[in-house]
Design an enzyme around this catalytic site. Structure first.
Site, short mmCIF file in Angstrom:
data_model
loop_
_atom_site.label_atom_id
_atom_site.label_comp_id
_atom_site.label_asym_id
_atom_site.label_seq_id
_atom_site.Cartn_x
_atom_site.Cartn_y
_atom_site.Cartn_z
CG ASP A 17 -3.44 27.61 11.84
OD1 ASP A 17 -3.91 27.00 10.85
OD2 ASP A 17 -2.83 27.03 12.75
CB ILE A 18 -7.64 27.60 7.95
CG1 ILE A 18 -9.12 27.40 7.62
CG2 ILE A 18 -6.79 26.41 7.51
CD1 ILE A 18 -9.42 27.32 6.13
CG ASN A 31 -1.82 17.25 -4.25
OD1 ASN A 31 -2.41 16.18 -4.37
ND2 ASN A 31 -0.93 17.47 -3.30
N GLY A 39 2.09 24.38 2.54
CA GLY A 39 1.11 25.43 2.80
C GLY A 39 -0.08 24.95 3.60
CB VAL A 40 -3.69 25.84 3.28
CG1 VAL A 40 -5.01 25.34 3.83
CG2 VAL A 40 -3.56 27.32 3.51
CG ASP A 41 -2.70 19.71 0.75
OD1 ASP A 41 -3.48 19.07 1.47
OD2 ASP A 41 -2.25 19.26 -0.31
N GLY A 131 -1.35 30.60 -3.51
CA GLY A 131 0.00 30.28 -3.06
C GLY A 131 0.86 29.84 -4.22
CB VAL A 132 2.88 26.74 -4.80
CG1 VAL A 132 3.71 26.87 -3.54
CG2 VAL A 132 1.81 25.67 -4.64
CE1 TYR A 133 -0.88 23.79 -7.14
CE2 TYR A 133 -3.20 23.90 -7.62
CZ TYR A 133 -2.08 23.17 -7.30
OH TYR A 133 -2.19 21.81 -7.14
#
Length: 181
Positions: A17-18, A31, A39-41, A131-133
């Site tokens: 975990d960051i 985004n 996710g991370v965001d 990730g989703v990208y």
């Protein structure tokens, strides 16, 4: 966790975990509207304090309209142990024919430049666009690690940390680092 010495700096790859890292800056894979997400965001927004971070991001968007892929902006870290959050938008993978490699390199490069401009020595990154990208992990790792190595060699920062989600991603990035670093 594995660490390499690069010039006078360090490159570290770790899994986890960051958000709990006490660094000068965390990088958020954001985004273009800086609106938070999954996710991370989402994790960074939640750990920083959603309302305070959202307000700061909305102020930026009110000024610039949107954050283009490959660019970066900075906010305070709010409730995070990190002093700052550098937000960048990575490219969405479309098969590599829409300038995705250059845009991904620019995302990492602009984060390093922003850290340097604010005299921030330690910076932690997620795997931007992986990730989703949908960016292919091996290709993204090579671009990111090459860019971070150059940033360390040119003293943009003193330490760059890649924080990866999952054992498979971690092992892939370590293997690419053996070749790049």
């Amino acid at each position: 966790m594995q660490t390499w010495t690069v010039s006078a700096g360090r490159l570290t790859i770790r899994q986890g975990d960051i958000t709990p890292l006490a660094v000068d800056a965390l990088v958020n894979a954001a985004n273009s509207q800086l609106a938070g997400g999954g996710g991370v965001d989402g994790a960074i927004h939640e750990a920083a304090g959603t309302s305070a971070l959202q307000a700061a991001c909305q102020d930026i968007i009110a000024t610039i309209g949107h954050l283009p892929p490959g660019e970066a902006v900075i906010t305070p870290g709010f409730d995070l142990p990190a002093q700052h959050i550098i937000h960048t938008v990575g490219p969405i993978w479309h098969g590599g024919h829409n300038n995705e490699p250059a845009t991904l390199g620019n995302a990492y490069r602009h984060c390093l430049k922003l850290a340097h401009a604010h005299d921030l020595g330690t910076i932690a990154f997620p795997a931007i666009s992986c990730g989703v990208y949908g960016y292919p992990v091996k290709d993204a790792a090579r671009i990111a690690l090459t860019t971070l190595k150059h940033g360390l060699e040119t003293h943009m920062v003193t330490e760059a940390i890649m924080v990866l989600h999952g054992r498979s991603a971690y092992e892939t990035w370590i293997a690419i680092a053996q070749d790049v670093v």
